[in-house]
Design a protein around this motif. Structure first.
Motif, PDB file in Angstrom:
ATOM      1  N   VAL A   9      35.803  35.451  39.665  1.00 27.12           N
ATOM      2  CA  VAL A   9      36.338  36.765  39.974  1.00 27.12           C
ATOM      3  C   VAL A   9      35.684  37.941  39.106  1.00 27.12           C
ATOM      4  N   HIS A  10      35.183  37.766  38.054  1.00 33.09           N
ATOM      5  CA  HIS A  10      34.478  38.792  37.272  1.00 33.09           C
ATOM      6  C   HIS A  10      33.344  38.908  38.000  1.00 33.09           C
TER       7      HIS A  10
ATOM      8  N   ILE B 204      33.975  46.841  39.839  1.00 32.24           N
ATOM      9  CA  ILE B 204      35.035  46.966  38.861  1.00 32.24           C
ATOM     10  C   ILE B 204      34.809  45.803  37.871  1.00 32.24           C
ATOM     11  N   SER B 205      35.063  46.295  36.621  1.00 32.45           N
ATOM     12  CA  SER B 205      34.708  45.449  35.694  1.00 32.45           C
ATOM     13  C   SER B 205      36.174  44.772  35.186  1.00 32.45           C
ATOM     14  N   VAL B 206      36.138  43.400  34.779  1.00 35.31           N
ATOM     15  CA  VAL B 206      37.627  42.588  34.400  1.00 35.31           C
ATOM     16  C   VAL B 206      36.904  41.952  33.295  1.00 35.31           C
ATOM     17  N   ALA B 207      38.110  41.564  32.416  1.00 33.52           N
ATOM     18  CA  ALA B 207      37.731  40.446  31.310  1.00 33.52           C
ATOM     19  C   ALA B 207      38.388  39.345  31.511  1.00 33.52           C
ATOM     20  N   PRO B 208      37.463  38.218  31.809  1.00 30.75           N
ATOM     21  CA  PRO B 208      37.977  36.791  32.213  1.00 30.75           C
ATOM     22  C   PRO B 208      38.553  35.967  31.120  1.00 30.75           C
TER      23      PRO B 208
ATOM     24  N   HIS C 232      43.023  33.079  34.226  1.00 32.30           N
ATOM     25  CA  HIS C 232      43.399  34.384  33.646  1.00 32.30           C
ATOM     26  C   HIS C 232      42.479  35.308  33.395  1.00 32.30           C
ATOM     27  N   LEU C 233      43.052  36.781  33.742  1.00 29.99           N
ATOM     28  CA  LEU C 233      42.436  38.060  33.439  1.00 29.99           C
ATOM     29  C   LEU C 233      43.189  38.843  32.291  1.00 29.99           C
TER      30      LEU C 233
END
Length: 469
Positions: free
Chosen positions: A416-417, A425-429, A442-443
């Motif tokens: 997903v990251h 778009i940045s996310v924190a995995p 989880h994110l």
């Protein structure tokens, strides 16, 4: 605060606590006038303020009702159940790989660890610095070098005093942000190979510090709403020669959990029985949504075993790098380590913040920031309920600016990251938040946007990525 703001905050607190449930009718204007001895205009202004926050709505010829918020029925993530075994930590390579994208200003910062810089009164801080530097006496440059500026320490202690517990300025050491405070605290009470207890999930920076100091981690079960499970912690203390605990009782990163006051008291009591120091990371403590700030664990420390660490980075001045540790019995030891490591924290940053605290405006700034973050939390929950895959779970924090999302098990957070990064778009995995990289679906999402519409757009786009093949 004005009278209508005080009344609005009281109603808002009843809604947060669940005393006033979604769909419940508020007292009529006439009832509020009689019960609270308020004018009709005060009641109307209070209800208008709550309407603007999205907490209540008006039904013509019926009255005011608590808003039915989308996402309120989305279940919470499961409580983590980590194996009660100590292990070395090797997380930094993954952290550097994944979080490099968050430094790109073109990325939508759902994966960032900071709120939007637009929240902060940077112009006022700059103006606060100029007169202080003009009046700077040469003796100030070296007078309180390692412990920090005496006036700033006094003002920090005063803020704690107005929150309900006494903190001696002599116990405080000003540091280069909270990270130095936390590092110094660990160095003061551990040696390489020692066991340190962390929450599960935990902030990846804590794991990196343990890795650098060659310490072993034990993770303890942590509820997504109420924090550390004290029964699990008691079992860990029986099984391992624990030298320290590093916990975030207020709005934990990444869960957003908040330990109840009674649980904090019990936590300090339990650790005191075992003579295990607690490093309390309280960087989000000022970002509560309710009417009053809950006391930190430090408030219940009777033997100087709690090393309370915080900073202005998340609430006022992220780039100024001014933090502190109230180190209890370890204060002198931490001063010595700081003297050898970094000598001192920059004087201009300390003077600017001290002047800003003295001249007022901090509490007004915080009230505005808290309201915006609370609105954003509601927006984010609505978007997750509407756009994320069926089966997703999410926390509902009462402060801070993080949500912890449990996705369906077939979704890999690292995948997903990468897909989100390609879309800007940045996310924190979730794999970043445990020593064994367990939280694979989880994110952690940051809703600390200055513009709520930008937040909604980003979550809608992320949701589309999650549900598409």
């Amino acid at each position: 605060m004005k009278l209508y703001e005080t009344y609005a905050d009281e109603i808002a607190e009843l809604i947060r606590q669940g005393v006033l449930q979604p769909g419940a009718r508020l007292p009529s204007v006439r009832q509020a006038k009689q019960q609270r001895k308020l004018s009709a205009s005060t009641v109307f202004e209070a209800y208008a303020l709550l309407e603007s926050r999205g907490m209540i709505h008006c039904r013509p010829r019926s009255g005011y009702y608590v808003q039915l918020r989308h996402g309120s029925q989305t279940p919470e993530p499961h409580t983590a159940a980590p194996a009660a075994e100590s292990s070395p930590v090797a997380i930094s390579d993954l952290v550097f790989e994944v979080l490099g994208s968050t430094r790109d200003e073109r990325m939508v910062p759902l994966g960032s660890a900071f709120p939007s810089p637009k929240f902060f009164p940077l112009d006022k801080l700059a103006k606060a610095l100029t007169p202080q530097m003009r009046r700077l006496a040469p003796a100030q440059l070296t007078g309180h070098l390692t412990a920090g500026d005496e006036q700033l320490r006094r003002l920090i202690a005063l803020r704690y005093g107005t929150s309900g517990f006494r903190l001696e300025p002599s116990e405080l050491v000003i540091t280069n942000g909270a990270m130095e405070a936390l590092n110094l605290s660990l160095q003061a009470i551990t040696q390489p190979g020692d066991v340190v207890v962390l929450e599960s999930p935990t902030f990846y920076a804590a794991l990196q510090v343990l890795e650098r100091l060659k310490l072993r981690a034990v993770e303890v079960a942590t509820h997504p709403r109420t924090g550390v499970d004290l029964d699990s912690l008691a079992e860990v203390l029986r099984q391992h020669p624990v030298k320290a605990c590093w916990f975030m009782p207020q709005f934990q990163n990444p869960l957003g959990s908040q330990m109840p006051v009674e649980a904090k008291q019990a936590l300090v009591r339990l650790l005191t029985q075992h003579q295990v120091p607690l490093i309390e990371d309280d960087v989000y403590g000022e970002l509560y949504y309710g009417h009053h700030r809950a006391p930190p664990a430090k408030a219940f420390d009777t033997e100087g075993l709690v090393l309370h660490c915080s900073s202005f980075s998340k609430s006022l001045a992220p780039g100024y790098r001014v933090g502190w540790v109230a180190a209890g019995r370890f204060a002198q030891q931490i001063q010595r380590i700081k003297l050898m490591a970094s000598l001192a924290t920059a004087i201009p940053s300390q003077l600017a913040i001290a002047n800003y605290l003295e001249t007022g405006g901090f509490d007004r700034h915080l009230r505005q920031m808290r309201l915006r973050l609370e609105d954003n939390a509601s927006t984010a929950l609505q978007c997750i309920s509407r756009y994320f895959p069926t089966g997703s779970k999410v926390t509902r924090p009462q402060g801070g600016y993080f949500l912890w999302v449990e996705l369906p098990p077939d979704l890999d957070a690292l995948v997903v990251h990468r897909r989100a990064s390609a879309a800007g778009i940045s996310v924190a995995p979730g794999q970043l938040f445990s020593a064994d990289q367990r939280f694979h679906h989880h994110l952690r999402l940051n809703f600390g946007f200055h513009d709520g519409s930008e937040l909604a757009t980003a979550l809608r786009q992320l949701g589309a990525l999650l549900v598409s093949p």
